[in-house]
Scaffold this active site. Sequence first.
Site, mmCIF file in Angstrom:
data_model
loop_
_atom_site.group_PDB
_atom_site.id
_atom_site.type_symbol
_atom_site.label_atom_id
_atom_site.label_comp_id
_atom_site.label_asym_id
_atom_site.label_seq_id
_atom_site.Cartn_x
_atom_site.Cartn_y
_atom_site.Cartn_z
ATOM 1 N N HIS A 1 0.796 -0.946 -0.102
ATOM 2 C CA HIS A 1 -0.106 -0.137 0.142
ATOM 3 C C HIS A 1 0.899 1.617 -0.029
ATOM 4 C CE1 HIS A 1 -4.236 -1.391 0.917
ATOM 5 N NE2 HIS A 1 -3.349 -2.824 1.631
ATOM 6 N N LYS B 1 -8.699 13.359 4.249
ATOM 7 C CA LYS B 1 -7.758 12.324 4.119
ATOM 8 C C LYS B 1 -6.708 12.683 5.614
ATOM 9 C CE LYS B 1 -6.717 13.684 -0.179
ATOM 10 N NZ LYS B 1 -6.324 12.422 -0.423
ATOM 11 N N ARG B 2 -5.550 11.809 5.849
ATOM 12 C CA ARG B 2 -4.991 11.677 6.969
ATOM 13 C C ARG B 2 -3.521 12.975 5.923
ATOM 14 N NH1 ARG B 2 -3.972 7.436 11.000
ATOM 15 N NH2 ARG B 2 -2.515 9.542 11.873
ATOM 16 N N LYS C 1 -14.589 7.664 -3.640
ATOM 17 C CA LYS C 1 -16.825 8.083 -2.754
ATOM 18 C C LYS C 1 -16.291 9.330 -3.104
ATOM 19 C CE LYS C 1 -14.637 5.540 1.107
ATOM 20 N NZ LYS C 1 -13.026 5.731 2.732
#
Length: 810
Positions: free
Chosen positions: A356, A547-548, A659
């Site tokens: 990832h 997001k982070r 999304k």
Amino acid sequence: MSLTLSTLQHEVLRHLNYTLGHHQAELDKTYVYRALAIAVRDRLINDWVDTRKKFDATEDRKVYYLSLEFLIGRSLSNAVLNLGIDDEAASVAHEYGVKFEELAEEELDAGLGNGGLGRLAACFLDSCANLKLPVVGYGIRYEYGMFHQHIEDGRQVEDPDHWLRDGNPWEIERPENSRTIRFYGNTTQKISATGELRTALTDTHDVMAIPYDMPIPGYKNGTVNTLRLWKATATDVFDLDEFNSGSYTEAVASKNSAEQITMVLYPNDASENGKELRLKQQYFLVSASLQDVLEGWTKNHGSDFTGFAKANCFQLNDTHPACAVPELMRLLMDDYGQSWEEAWKITSSCMAYTNHTLLPEALERWSVALYGRLLPRLLEIIYEINRRFLALVAERYPGNVELQRRVSLVEEGHEPQLRMAYLSIVGSFSVNGVAQLHTDLLKEGLFSDFHALWPEKFNNKTNGVTPRRWLSHCNPGLRDLLDQTIGDEWKRDLSHIEKLKPHAEDTDFLRRWIDVKQANKRVLSEYVLETTGVVFDPAFMFDVQVKRIHEYKRQLLNVLHCIHLYNRIKVGDTAGMVPRCVLIGGKAAPGYHVAKLIVKLIGNVSDTINKDPDTADWLKLVFLPNYRVSAMEVICPGTDLSEQLSTAGKEASGTGNMKFMMNGALTIGTLDGANIEIRDKAGPENFFLFGLDASEVVDARKAYCPNDIIASDPEIAHVMERLEGGWFNRNEPGIFDMLTAGLRDPYDQWLTIADFRSFIDAQAQVAAEYQEQALWSKKSVLNVAGSGHFSSDRTIGQYADEIWKTRRQS
Ligand code: 26Q
């Protein structure tokens, strides 16, 4: 009243009165939520038992998804939706004088993950159940999930997330399936009864693993799969030496140190690298899960493992569970008497690894010394795997010592380190990336030596997200419009969503489309008001980046653009500008100072902008605290513009981008991760592209002079002047110096200034197109129509066909 309605009502009341002992006349929403959740869970039990029986009986390959993270979020609405009892649940809530949604909001998020990787695991489980695949998720039941974030003086403060405080109606404890996990100790060689040399572990510190099962319902299909989460506790065997020396209380209190193992989720944090407790968590999950599977196997097959690899597959969610490779070897050899050759053949044909990350510094490494102390037998096995692997490399490339050094599982040096990604590649039959560009870059870059050795292992599985949670549940307005327009098959199979395409030309349809988005924007603006006190006008464009917080994701670029808009407003240059509400949210790892400083900068810039009456008609900026799964369920339906700004070649995939697309936002983004595929599917004219691509980034680094770019572009220079002149930190001199110095650094890894002009221009194009409402909404429809590819059902279908070789159950 229908039969189902009356029974659900009855069951809720019974659970309220008898399971929870609640008899108060006045409404307590928490209690009603809990009673309803238990009643809904009861409805899942029969299908759950049946699915388990079919799982035990099937000849098809079973899959175990091993992950340190499952970011589930809330479960009630999801279960209600998948059971198809939305109307009944709404009526029951009504009986108690509340809306169903209000009860659902009582549920705390199960935040057992950091971000993308953990949420992906949760979407994958949903899709496996939807596709009736024989898949079990294995993870850790953290007592404390992802920390809560709140903001004090603009700075992030972390609070513990005690999500289990009020109990968890979605889990069932299975103490009869507990396992013993053995840490530390010594390895010794013994001759077995049959005369073979066997390795044994002695003097270990043992911890008990107790499983808690959570149901994973498929969409109206009778399937309920299992997520099994392990909790650590002390074994009941007290340390006798300690006991005899009078330390009874200490012996009992040692329970505490065992329970620490599953106490808290590690936030993805470089400063936490190499911590012993994290390695304990990894081994604890892996050993408990593998023992679970092996016991199931030997019940039916005794110690005959010939068919094991064909019947079982372990998917490793990144390298976090990489010790599954040596642990399966250990169990097969030391506990079940297999030879090295037999054990290796089995292990390397049932492990599959998903990577990832493209950041070399994020590849997991463990100190050999620490590993050998905590897991002495596993270290021996890793050394033997490495010895045999390097012999193979030497045979393939005789004399290439440099190559052997490069690919060795052990990085030599002052403190030798184990390379967990390399161990995972060597031990697996499949290695996959999570977007096409990511997989290509892995093959050419990080893992090129391994790709040259075993090209057939490498494959791509572009990520996806579940359309049940991320469209049907979170966006009921759009769900109903889709149902009326193209039917409702899209919930089971999102490829049907392409039927929307012709409607992009239909003005009546576009009118309804706009109404749905406006309603969702009103809901989002209420949420923003409640959580931040800032008013978002739904007539403005809603521009969102959640997001982070990480340098490579370039929230800084977004802030720089806000400052640029502010500068233009201040000099009256608003030609072609569109009024915007900019929302930024996300958590910074607690020890990641630069990320925390970025949060502070967003807060300071937003204070200045939101206080200034000159900007009121044009610009709002907020930092939304405590971004999480349930927040995204409100955010993505109300978003017009999705910001995906990572430096090309750094974001493996991204899933938030999907999304937003599914909910009708347009994307402004770089050619990075899955953005490339999003642009392909939406059509390039329906995507706002900016910045260098991955190969241009590599070239640009060689001669990068941000100071020259700043000096030659007056608008960029003006932004830097504002920042460096202390306009946003008048009473806090110098606090942002580190950020501005980073922007001007010729070695700035993230090339923020290199992409700034291109970003400003793309944002101007966004503004121009947003003003043409018909054009924008047509583009919005075409994004949704093109989003079928980003269903996790498609992704999981590919895992099942191409990696797992397993089948849907009847
Ligand atoms: C590391 C050290 C110690 C403790 C924890 C960790 C740790 C924890 C979580 C390291 C990494 C993670 C999570 C990584 C992650 O979420 N990666 C994202 O995965 C998504 C799903 O594939 C991708 O879409 C994103 O691009 C990727 O950043």
